[in-house]
Write an enzyme that holds these catalytic residues in place. Structure first.
Site, PDB file in Angstrom:
ATOM      1  N   LYS A 117     -55.721  74.588  74.374  1.00  0.00           N
ATOM      2  CA  LYS A 117     -55.904  73.549  75.389  1.00  0.00           C
ATOM      3  C   LYS A 117     -56.491  74.133  76.666  1.00  0.00           C
ATOM      4  O   LYS A 117     -57.248  73.470  77.380  1.00  0.00           O
ATOM      5  CB  LYS A 117     -54.581  72.838  75.666  1.00  0.00           C
ATOM      6  CG  LYS A 117     -54.143  71.935  74.529  1.00  0.00           C
ATOM      7  CD  LYS A 117     -55.223  70.921  74.195  1.00  0.00           C
ATOM      8  CE  LYS A 117     -54.867  70.017  73.050  1.00  0.00           C
ATOM      9  NZ  LYS A 117     -55.950  69.062  72.745  1.00  0.00           N
ATOM     10  N   VAL A 123     -50.278  79.450  71.074  1.00  0.00           N
ATOM     11  CA  VAL A 123     -51.491  79.011  70.384  1.00  0.00           C
ATOM     12  C   VAL A 123     -52.001  77.703  70.983  1.00  0.00           C
ATOM     13  O   VAL A 123     -53.159  77.597  71.404  1.00  0.00           O
ATOM     14  CB  VAL A 123     -51.235  78.845  68.871  1.00  0.00           C
ATOM     15  CG1 VAL A 123     -52.481  78.287  68.185  1.00  0.00           C
ATOM     16  CG2 VAL A 123     -50.846  80.168  68.246  1.00  0.00           C
ATOM     17  N   TYR A 124     -51.138  76.706  71.017  1.00  0.00           N
ATOM     18  CA  TYR A 124     -51.517  75.392  71.552  1.00  0.00           C
ATOM     19  C   TYR A 124     -51.951  75.517  73.013  1.00  0.00           C
ATOM     20  O   TYR A 124     -52.950  74.927  73.432  1.00  0.00           O
ATOM     21  CB  TYR A 124     -50.337  74.445  71.415  1.00  0.00           C
ATOM     22  CG  TYR A 124     -50.602  73.012  71.804  1.00  0.00           C
ATOM     23  CD1 TYR A 124     -51.539  72.256  71.107  1.00  0.00           C
ATOM     24  CD2 TYR A 124     -49.888  72.405  72.832  1.00  0.00           C
ATOM     25  CE1 TYR A 124     -51.758  70.929  71.436  1.00  0.00           C
ATOM     26  CE2 TYR A 124     -50.101  71.086  73.170  1.00  0.00           C
ATOM     27  CZ  TYR A 124     -51.037  70.346  72.469  1.00  0.00           C
ATOM     28  OH  TYR A 124     -51.262  69.025  72.804  1.00  0.00           O
ATOM     29  N   SER A 125     -51.231  76.314  73.790  1.00  0.00           N
ATOM     30  CA  SER A 125     -51.575  76.486  75.207  1.00  0.00           C
ATOM     31  C   SER A 125     -52.947  77.126  75.364  1.00  0.00           C
ATOM     32  O   SER A 125     -53.746  76.713  76.203  1.00  0.00           O
ATOM     33  CB  SER A 125     -50.511  77.343  75.904  1.00  0.00           C
ATOM     34  OG  SER A 125     -49.250  76.722  75.861  1.00  0.00           O
ATOM     35  N   ASN A 131     -45.142  78.575  72.675  1.00  0.00           N
ATOM     36  CA  ASN A 131     -46.280  77.843  72.129  1.00  0.00           C
ATOM     37  C   ASN A 131     -47.592  78.408  72.658  1.00  0.00           C
ATOM     38  O   ASN A 131     -48.382  77.687  73.269  1.00  0.00           O
ATOM     39  CB  ASN A 131     -46.179  76.352  72.448  1.00  0.00           C
ATOM     40  CG  ASN A 131     -46.889  75.507  71.401  1.00  0.00           C
ATOM     41  OD1 ASN A 131     -47.858  75.953  70.812  1.00  0.00           O
ATOM     42  ND2 ASN A 131     -46.403  74.299  71.172  1.00  0.00           N
TER      43      ASN A 131
END
Length: 265
Positions: A172, A167-169, A165
């Site tokens: 954020k 992208v999300y990491s 993951n």
């Protein structure tokens, strides 16, 4: 309001304050909106689907809270400005903005070689553009408040990373820098800017665990407190505390609210 509601969500801590919560049509966002209303805030419940926002509104109304429901996509700058304008028109001020909205599939695993530019920009339009739009539109009102609070819902993925993951990491992780920068920039105006990294069992999580009890038991064993947080009673109450005068000297921080799951951070 019932005594139980006040116990769970900090009754009276936000009396008279006005808050706008994004992504409040369900999950953690709904829990935050309910907790803030129970703590005395007037709450603008916003989200991309009016029907789910109205569901949250009905729950607040049932407890005697004060709220309005507004359809708003945080990736749309004009829509954000209009929603904040409607909130100020309703109650005459804006003291607190909680940016909880994320792209709907943002936490789903996706390996690097499978990521497309659309995957990146679709999530970034919500996570980064949305936070920027909310911050810019809220700033003059938070300056005028005397109790200005800007709170971003982050993720521990942005602290320790997440295999499958990126992208999300990455998004954020970017929120962390944004929060710290705004804390420095807005501090002289008396505005605090903080992030919360929650670990909570939302409705889809509970359904999945009910269908997969072995997975649930294995997952919960890594939590020192032996459970995931409740969107309202744990995450919502933490947001209420950060938004209140009790934590008015906390600024520029990324606070894991996770029962001790990420103790290495």
């Amino acid at each position: 309001m019932s005594s139980n509601t006040n116990t769970l969500s900090g009754g009276g801590l936000l009396d008279g304050r006005v808050a706008l919560v994004t992504g409040a049509g369900g999950g953690i966002g709904r829990g935050i909106a309910l907790a803030m209303a129970a703590a005395g805030a007037n709450v603008a419940v916003t989200g991309r689907r009016m029907s789910t926002c109205e569901d949250t509104l009905r729950l607040i109304d049932a407890e005697g809270g004060s709220a309005i429901a507004l359809e708003m996509d945080v990736s749309d700058e004009q829509a954000v400005r209009e929603a904040i304008g409607q909130t100020v028109a309703q109650w005459g001020r804006l003291d607190i903005l909680v940016q909880n909205a994320n792209a709907g599939d943002s936490a789903h695993p996706i390996a690097l070689e499978s990521i497309t530019e659309d995957d990146w920009y679709r999530q970034a339009r919500v996570a980064w553009d949305g936070t920027l739009h909310c911050a810019q539109a809220a700033l003059p009102h938070l300056k005028a408040s005397g109790h200005g609070r800007f709170i971003v819902l982050g993720s521990a993925f942005g602290l320790h990373g997440a295999a499958m993951n990126p992208v999300y990491s990455a998004l954020k992780g970017g929120d962390r820098g944004f929060v710290k920068s705004l804390a420095r920039e807005w501090g002289p105006h008396g505005i605090t800017v903080n992030a919360i990294e929650p670990a909570a069992a939302t409705e889809p999580t509970e359904v999945f665990f009910a269908q997969n009890p072995a997975v649930r038991d294995a997952y919960l064993r890594v939590f020192p407190l032996g459970r995931m947080g409740a969107p309202r009673g744990d995450i919502g109450r933490a947001v209420v505390a950060l938004a209140s005068d009790l934590m008015g000297y906390v600024n520029g921080q990324n606070l894991p609210v996770d029962g001790g799951l990420y103790t290495a951070l």
